[in-house]
Write a protein that holds these residues in place. Sequence first.
Motif, mmCIF file in Angstrom:
data_model
loop_
_atom_site.group_PDB
_atom_site.id
_atom_site.type_symbol
_atom_site.label_atom_id
_atom_site.label_comp_id
_atom_site.label_asym_id
_atom_site.label_seq_id
_atom_site.Cartn_x
_atom_site.Cartn_y
_atom_site.Cartn_z
ATOM 1 N N ALA A 207 0.835 -1.203 0.000
ATOM 2 C CA ALA A 207 0.000 0.000 0.000
ATOM 3 C C ALA A 207 0.869 1.252 0.000
ATOM 4 O O ALA A 207 0.578 2.224 -0.718
ATOM 5 C CB ALA A 207 -0.936 -0.005 1.209
ATOM 6 N N ILE A 208 1.941 1.240 0.772
ATOM 7 C CA ILE A 208 2.847 2.393 0.807
ATOM 8 C C ILE A 208 3.475 2.608 -0.573
ATOM 9 O O ILE A 208 3.559 3.745 -1.058
ATOM 10 C CB ILE A 208 3.930 2.191 1.889
ATOM 11 C CG1 ILE A 208 3.292 2.272 3.270
ATOM 12 C CG2 ILE A 208 5.054 3.215 1.734
ATOM 13 C CD1 ILE A 208 4.201 1.790 4.396
ATOM 14 N N LYS A 209 3.910 1.530 -1.199
ATOM 15 C CA LYS A 209 4.489 1.642 -2.534
ATOM 16 C C LYS A 209 3.472 2.208 -3.518
ATOM 17 O O LYS A 209 3.792 3.059 -4.354
ATOM 18 C CB LYS A 209 4.981 0.287 -3.031
ATOM 19 C CG LYS A 209 6.256 -0.170 -2.369
ATOM 20 C CD LYS A 209 6.684 -1.525 -2.932
ATOM 21 C CE LYS A 209 8.005 -1.978 -2.366
ATOM 22 N NZ LYS A 209 8.428 -3.276 -2.944
ATOM 23 N N GLU A 210 2.242 1.735 -3.442
ATOM 24 C CA GLU A 210 1.196 2.208 -4.354
ATOM 25 C C GLU A 210 0.915 3.692 -4.143
ATOM 26 O O GLU A 210 0.744 4.441 -5.106
ATOM 27 C CB GLU A 210 -0.084 1.389 -4.181
ATOM 28 C CG GLU A 210 -1.161 1.718 -5.176
ATOM 29 C CD GLU A 210 -0.767 1.387 -6.613
ATOM 30 O OE1 GLU A 210 -1.412 1.944 -7.528
ATOM 31 O OE2 GLU A 210 0.165 0.603 -6.839
ATOM 32 N N ILE A 211 0.879 4.122 -2.905
ATOM 33 C CA ILE A 211 0.677 5.546 -2.619
ATOM 34 C C ILE A 211 1.822 6.354 -3.218
ATOM 35 O O ILE A 211 1.609 7.418 -3.805
ATOM 36 C CB ILE A 211 0.554 5.784 -1.094
ATOM 37 C CG1 ILE A 211 -0.749 5.159 -0.576
ATOM 38 C CG2 ILE A 211 0.593 7.272 -0.773
ATOM 39 C CD1 ILE A 211 -0.827 5.040 0.933
ATOM 40 N N GLY B 199 3.400 10.143 -7.369
ATOM 41 C CA GLY B 199 4.532 10.558 -8.182
ATOM 42 C C GLY B 199 5.841 10.617 -7.420
ATOM 43 O O GLY B 199 6.861 11.035 -7.961
ATOM 44 N N LEU B 200 5.834 10.204 -6.166
ATOM 45 C CA LEU B 200 7.045 10.223 -5.362
ATOM 46 C C LEU B 200 7.921 9.010 -5.605
ATOM 47 O O LEU B 200 9.105 9.017 -5.283
ATOM 48 C CB LEU B 200 6.693 10.310 -3.870
ATOM 49 C CG LEU B 200 5.971 11.593 -3.456
ATOM 50 C CD1 LEU B 200 5.517 11.490 -2.003
ATOM 51 C CD2 LEU B 200 6.866 12.798 -3.655
ATOM 52 N N ARG B 201 7.338 7.963 -6.159
ATOM 53 C CA ARG B 201 8.084 6.735 -6.437
ATOM 54 C C ARG B 201 7.880 6.385 -7.899
ATOM 55 O O ARG B 201 6.749 6.302 -8.381
ATOM 56 C CB ARG B 201 7.555 5.592 -5.560
ATOM 57 C CG ARG B 201 8.263 4.278 -5.765
ATOM 58 C CD ARG B 201 7.761 3.264 -4.735
ATOM 59 N NE ARG B 201 8.554 2.059 -4.781
ATOM 60 C CZ ARG B 201 8.271 1.010 -5.547
ATOM 61 N NH1 ARG B 201 7.189 1.008 -6.293
ATOM 62 N NH2 ARG B 201 9.050 -0.051 -5.531
ATOM 63 N N VAL B 202 8.968 6.214 -8.602
ATOM 64 C CA VAL B 202 8.901 5.896 -10.021
ATOM 65 C C VAL B 202 9.385 4.473 -10.214
ATOM 66 O O VAL B 202 10.465 4.110 -9.758
ATOM 67 C CB VAL B 202 9.771 6.867 -10.850
ATOM 68 C CG1 VAL B 202 9.741 6.484 -12.322
ATOM 69 C CG2 VAL B 202 9.312 8.297 -10.643
ATOM 70 N N GLU B 203 8.560 3.681 -10.850
ATOM 71 C CA GLU B 203 8.948 2.313 -11.148
ATOM 72 C C GLU B 203 9.661 2.317 -12.486
ATOM 73 O O GLU B 203 9.078 2.648 -13.518
ATOM 74 C CB GLU B 203 7.718 1.401 -11.193
ATOM 75 C CG GLU B 203 7.071 1.243 -9.837
ATOM 76 C CD GLU B 203 5.891 0.293 -9.870
ATOM 77 O OE1 GLU B 203 5.363 0.007 -10.960
ATOM 78 O OE2 GLU B 203 5.495 -0.156 -8.793
ATOM 79 N N LYS B 204 10.926 1.982 -12.455
ATOM 80 C CA LYS B 204 11.718 1.976 -13.683
ATOM 81 C C LYS B 204 11.641 0.603 -14.326
ATOM 82 O O LYS B 204 11.683 -0.413 -13.653
ATOM 83 C CB LYS B 204 13.167 2.322 -13.377
ATOM 84 C CG LYS B 204 13.325 3.725 -12.867
ATOM 85 C CD LYS B 204 14.767 4.052 -12.626
ATOM 86 C CE LYS B 204 14.875 5.466 -12.087
ATOM 87 N NZ LYS B 204 16.246 5.841 -11.819
ATOM 88 N N ARG B 205 11.567 0.634 -15.633
ATOM 89 C CA ARG B 205 11.549 -0.607 -16.392
ATOM 90 C C ARG B 205 12.617 -0.505 -17.461
ATOM 91 O O ARG B 205 12.760 0.523 -18.119
ATOM 92 C CB ARG B 205 10.192 -0.830 -17.034
ATOM 93 C CG ARG B 205 9.120 -1.021 -15.984
ATOM 94 C CD ARG B 205 7.799 -1.298 -16.604
ATOM 95 N NE ARG B 205 6.812 -1.340 -15.531
ATOM 96 C CZ ARG B 205 5.565 -1.626 -15.712
ATOM 97 N NH1 ARG B 205 5.124 -1.911 -16.907
ATOM 98 N NH2 ARG B 205 4.731 -1.643 -14.700
#
Length: 69
Positions: free
Chosen positions: A31-35, A40-46
């Motif tokens: 849930a924290i990661k999703e928030i 926009g505070l966490r960017v999932e890089k691919r």
Amino acid sequence: MDMSIEHLIAKAEQALAIALQNQQASAAIAAIKEIGVLSGLRVEKREHTRQNASDLSDDELADIVRRGG
């Protein structure tokens, strides 16, 4: 149904509260990661290893079109 970012963040915060209440660490972290992603505070890089559209299969190209990018 409201699907704004604010609504989704509120739902994730509710899920976080429930996870914490039930001492479910993995669910709380999710849930924290999703928030973080929604805010926009966490960017999932691919990593994109293919350079040319000709390297993609028809299914992969269709998936890109469906996702809008």
